[in-house]
Design a protein around this motif. Structure first.
Motif, PDB file in Angstrom:
ATOM      1  N   UNK A 217       0.816  -1.221   0.000  1.00  0.00           N
ATOM      2  CA  UNK A 217       0.000   0.000   0.000  1.00  0.00           C
ATOM      3  C   UNK A 217       0.849   1.270   0.000  1.00  0.00           C
ATOM      4  N   UNK A 218       1.815   1.405   0.909  1.00  0.00           N
ATOM      5  CA  UNK A 218       2.629   2.624   0.853  1.00  0.00           C
ATOM      6  C   UNK A 218       3.401   2.763  -0.463  1.00  0.00           C
ATOM      7  N   UNK A 219       3.894   1.642  -1.000  1.00  0.00           N
ATOM      8  CA  UNK A 219       4.655   1.736  -2.243  1.00  0.00           C
ATOM      9  C   UNK A 219       3.746   2.098  -3.411  1.00  0.00           C
ATOM     10  N   UNK A 220       2.468   1.763  -3.276  1.00  0.00           N
ATOM     11  CA  UNK A 220       1.513   1.993  -4.354  1.00  0.00           C
ATOM     12  C   UNK A 220       0.847   3.374  -4.245  1.00  0.00           C
ATOM     13  N   UNK A 221       1.084   4.042  -3.125  1.00  0.00           N
ATOM     14  CA  UNK A 221       0.356   5.291  -2.848  1.00  0.00           C
ATOM     15  C   UNK A 221       0.371   6.289  -4.005  1.00  0.00           C
ATOM     16  N   UNK A 222       1.527   6.538  -4.650  1.00  0.00           N
ATOM     17  CA  UNK A 222       1.496   7.504  -5.756  1.00  0.00           C
ATOM     18  C   UNK A 222       0.562   7.054  -6.875  1.00  0.00           C
ATOM     19  N   UNK A 223       0.590   5.760  -7.198  1.00  0.00           N
ATOM     20  CA  UNK A 223      -0.303   5.242  -8.240  1.00  0.00           C
ATOM     21  C   UNK A 223      -1.755   5.457  -7.856  1.00  0.00           C
ATOM     22  N   UNK A 298       4.663  15.762  -4.503  1.00  0.00           N
ATOM     23  CA  UNK A 298       4.944  15.343  -3.125  1.00  0.00           C
ATOM     24  C   UNK A 298       5.276  13.854  -3.077  1.00  0.00           C
ATOM     25  N   UNK A 299       4.515  13.071  -3.838  1.00  0.00           N
ATOM     26  CA  UNK A 299       4.755  11.624  -3.856  1.00  0.00           C
ATOM     27  C   UNK A 299       6.132  11.322  -4.427  1.00  0.00           C
ATOM     28  N   UNK A 300       6.509  12.084  -5.477  1.00  0.00           N
ATOM     29  CA  UNK A 300       7.808  11.836  -6.088  1.00  0.00           C
ATOM     30  C   UNK A 300       8.934  12.188  -5.133  1.00  0.00           C
ATOM     31  N   UNK A 301       8.765  13.310  -4.405  1.00  0.00           N
ATOM     32  CA  UNK A 301       9.785  13.658  -3.411  1.00  0.00           C
ATOM     33  C   UNK A 301       9.890  12.555  -2.371  1.00  0.00           C
ATOM     34  N   UNK A 302       8.728  12.036  -1.965  1.00  0.00           N
ATOM     35  CA  UNK A 302       8.722  10.939  -0.996  1.00  0.00           C
ATOM     36  C   UNK A 302       9.472   9.730  -1.533  1.00  0.00           C
ATOM     37  N   UNK A 303       9.219   9.416  -2.822  1.00  0.00           N
ATOM     38  CA  UNK A 303       9.865   8.260  -3.428  1.00  0.00           C
ATOM     39  C   UNK A 303      11.376   8.463  -3.489  1.00  0.00           C
ATOM     40  N   UNK A 304      11.781   9.723  -3.803  1.00  0.00           N
ATOM     41  CA  UNK A 304      13.213   9.993  -3.875  1.00  0.00           C
ATOM     42  C   UNK A 304      13.880   9.797  -2.526  1.00  0.00           C
ATOM     43  N   UNK A 305      13.202  10.211  -1.458  1.00  0.00           N
ATOM     44  CA  UNK A 305      13.817  10.100  -0.143  1.00  0.00           C
ATOM     45  C   UNK A 305      13.941   8.637   0.278  1.00  0.00           C
ATOM     46  N   UNK A 306      13.066   7.766  -0.268  1.00  0.00           N
ATOM     47  CA  UNK A 306      13.189   6.342   0.043  1.00  0.00           C
ATOM     48  C   UNK A 306      14.313   5.744  -0.790  1.00  0.00           C
ATOM     49  N   UNK A 307      14.255   6.006  -2.123  1.00  0.00           N
ATOM     50  CA  UNK A 307      15.201   5.377  -3.021  1.00  0.00           C
ATOM     51  C   UNK A 307      16.563   6.050  -2.907  1.00  0.00           C
TER      52      UNK A 307
END
Lengths: 307, 280
Positions: A217-223, A298-307
């Motif tokens: 679910x968290x990984x899918x949130x942007x989708x 915002x989702x992309x920034x979140x993804x960047x901070x994870x990756x």
């Protein structure tokens, strides 16, 4: 980095020629786009402040905010806004729940699942107009479903003849024809989740539900965000299904804003009023679009901070 | 691997099978009832008596004087072809320049194009009438082609630009050193590398053009006598929606080709859609 093509030392004529070539490549697309999409939006804004009736020899007269007042005061039009909002909201929820649920069930690639995906998706390749006619034959008073219910001794149901039933029948039909697209989107989103993340959760002893809650679910949130809002935007424009399934009835209960513009105000030669309705819908779509872009960033920034 | 998920797997398969069957019911109804008489449809809509099946109504639908189905196909196919050729022809060079010019002005132009993806096209059709009237293209096939092409430009340009950006710049530079002009570079070097994204745009734009109803309805209008498949279906079925011997055969003839194409190319179509939706 040295760039060969735009070196400062290049002779002036060459730079000039280069710029002309570039312009020649962009301008045709720009002209067509501006001429037939941007200019019409401008016209819509302009006409929305006039009493234009569409006759070529009439000079549109400026009447200020009158059309907008009428849009928000006429109960026909405010009703159609409520219908549009209900279709967009309930439709988006229904489409996305169905699509996400099925994406989870169909995510492995094998023959059965491929068949399943095709079957879930095929209504989307039929045009919405055809889908509406087909379901009208299914759900109408003499339609297939009521005939079958009659046969098993059940009284018929007013799928399309009762205002409340008709609205929800229409939302169901739209969801039926639309959720395949979002299903494909979710399947693509699921594929981007690294398999080792899920495996790690399994090894840590997480059950199916826990894995879904904590990893998928968290990984899918942007989708999910994008899917909900894009389906919302396409639902805002609902027109074809209304034409073929219900004709806006009974008693205007399924009349969307797009239908009110194209099938009520326009044939009634109220170009000014239709334009004001169009502007309202464009603004609604723009608000939704900006929400997408903001949430996406915002989702992309979140993804960047994870990756 | 434990054996416990086995029951879950069976439940899953059973559920999906039932759901798939339910999804296909409307299609089943459409197919069988295209071969039956009105009385028969009203009495037994769910079954077909093969001995009484007739192609009479399909033939009648095919020869409908209100709407010639073969002509509708030809027009719609022509529309799809024209829109794709113009759209791709205009968007490839434009996207190339926008992707390769890192100047603020060009970034702004791209954003200006992308904003168009959010214009609900059905809604601006009325002002489009007045623009096309000025160009004396209202009620004509070229007018419809131009408008529909315009509606495909924002998305097409957006995905093309994103795709060209990740192609190595060294390619163009090598071409430039060899003395190739910009146009040559675009069509002979960059375009062949864009095949996957061109296929995606082609599929998505074709689907939306083929299925559009509002644009041909408003721009062509009944006066022009030109019908696409959707406006033709509307003309043939719209007023006779209680006559199922008209509804089912006409709808069946309208959906068969697109369904065959879809089943034959489902892998490409769904993959293309996924690629487009992630980028878009």
């Amino acid at each position: 980095m040295a760039r060969i093509m735009t070196k400062r030392t290049a002779p002036r004529r060459r730079v000039w020629r280069e710029a002309t070539v570039r312009a020649g490549m962009v301008v045709p697309a720009l002209v067509l786009y501006v001429g037939l999409l941007v200019v019409p939006v401008g016209y819509a804004v302009y006409y929305s402040f006039t009493d234009y009736n569409g006759f070529p020899n009439q000079v549109p007269e400026f009447i200020g905010w009158d059309n907008y007042k009428r849009v928000f005061q006429s109960s026909d039009i405010t009703d159609s806004m409520v219908v549009t909002g209900t279709v967009a909201l309930a439709g988006a929820v229904l489409v996305n729940l169905a699509a996400l649920g099925l994406a989870l069930l169909l995510q492995q690639t094998n023959r059965f699942n491929t068949f399943g995906r095709v079957v879930m998706f095929y209504p989307h390749v039929l045009s919405a107009l055809v889908v509406g006619f087909l379901w009208q034959a299914m759900l109408g008073p003499q339609g297939v479903v009521n005939t079958m219910m009659d046969k098993v001794g059940h009284s018929s149901l007013p799928f399309l003849s009762n205002p409340t039933w008709a609205l929800w029948s229409m939302i169901f039909v739209i969801a039926w024809s639309l959720f395949g697209v979002q299903l494909v989107l979710y399947l693509a989103g699921l594929q981007t989740i690294p398999a080792d993340l899920i495996e790690a959760a399994r090894i840590d002893g997480a059950g199916r539900w826990q894995t879904f809650r904590a990893v998928t679910w968290p990984a899918l949130a942007p989708t999910v965000t994008v899917a909900i809002i894009t389906s919302g935007i396409s639902l805002l424009k609902t027109y074809d299904v209304v034409v073929s399934l219900t004709g806006g009835g009974p008693a205007g209960s399924t009349q969307t804003l797009a239908y009110s513009i194209l099938a009520v105000s326009f044939p009634g030669r109220k170009i000014g009023l239709a334009s004001a309705e169009a502007v309202v819908l464009i603004i609604a779509a723009a608000v939704l679009a900006f929400t997408v872009l903001a949430l996406r960033r915002r989702a992309e920034e979140g993804a960047e901070s994870i990756g | 691997m434990t054996r416990s998920p086995r029951l879950a797997a069976m439940v899953r398969i059973a559920f999906l099978s039932v759901l798939s069957a339910a999804m296909l019911i409307p299609m089943y109804i459409l197919v069988i009832n295209a071969f039956k008489s009105q009385q028969d449809i009203l009495k037994n809509p769910f079954t077909i008596d093969l001995s009484a099946a007739t192609t009479e109504y399909l033939t009648a639908a095919w020869n409908n004087p209100d709407f010639s189905i073969p002509k509708g196909y030809l027009i719609t196919l022509g529309l799809v072809a024209c829109v794709n050729v113009i759209s791709i022809g205009l968007c490839v060079p434009a996207a190339y320049v926008l992707a390769r010019t890192p100047k603020p002005l060009f970034r702004l132009i791209l954003m200006f194009f992308v904003a168009g993806m959010f214009i609900p096209t059905q809604v601006i059709l009325i002002p489009v009438i007045f623009v096309l009237r000025r160009l004396t293209l209202m009620g004509t096939f070229p007018g419809l082609v131009l408008f529909m092409t315009a509606t495909t430009i924002p998305f097409t340009l957006f995905v093309f630009t994103g795709y060209i950006r990740v192609l190595p710049r060294a390619l163009d530079e090598a071409a430039a050193i060899d003395g190739a002009g910009r146009w040559y570079t675009v069509w002979r070097i960059v375009f062949p590398l864009m095949r996957p994204i061109v296929a995606t745009a082609f599929i998505l734009n074709s689907l939306s053009v083929w299925n559009d109803f509002a644009s041909p309805q408003v721009i062509l209008g009944p006066g022009s006598g030109i019908y696409t498949v959707t406006t033709g279906v509307y003309a043939a079925v719209g007023q006779y929606s209680a006559d199922y011997t008209k509804v089912f055969p006409t709808l069946l003839l309208a959906v068969i080709p697109i369904l065959i194409i879809f089943v034959a190319m489902q892998r490409h179509i769904m993959r293309g859609l996924a690629a487009g939706s992630i980028k878009g």
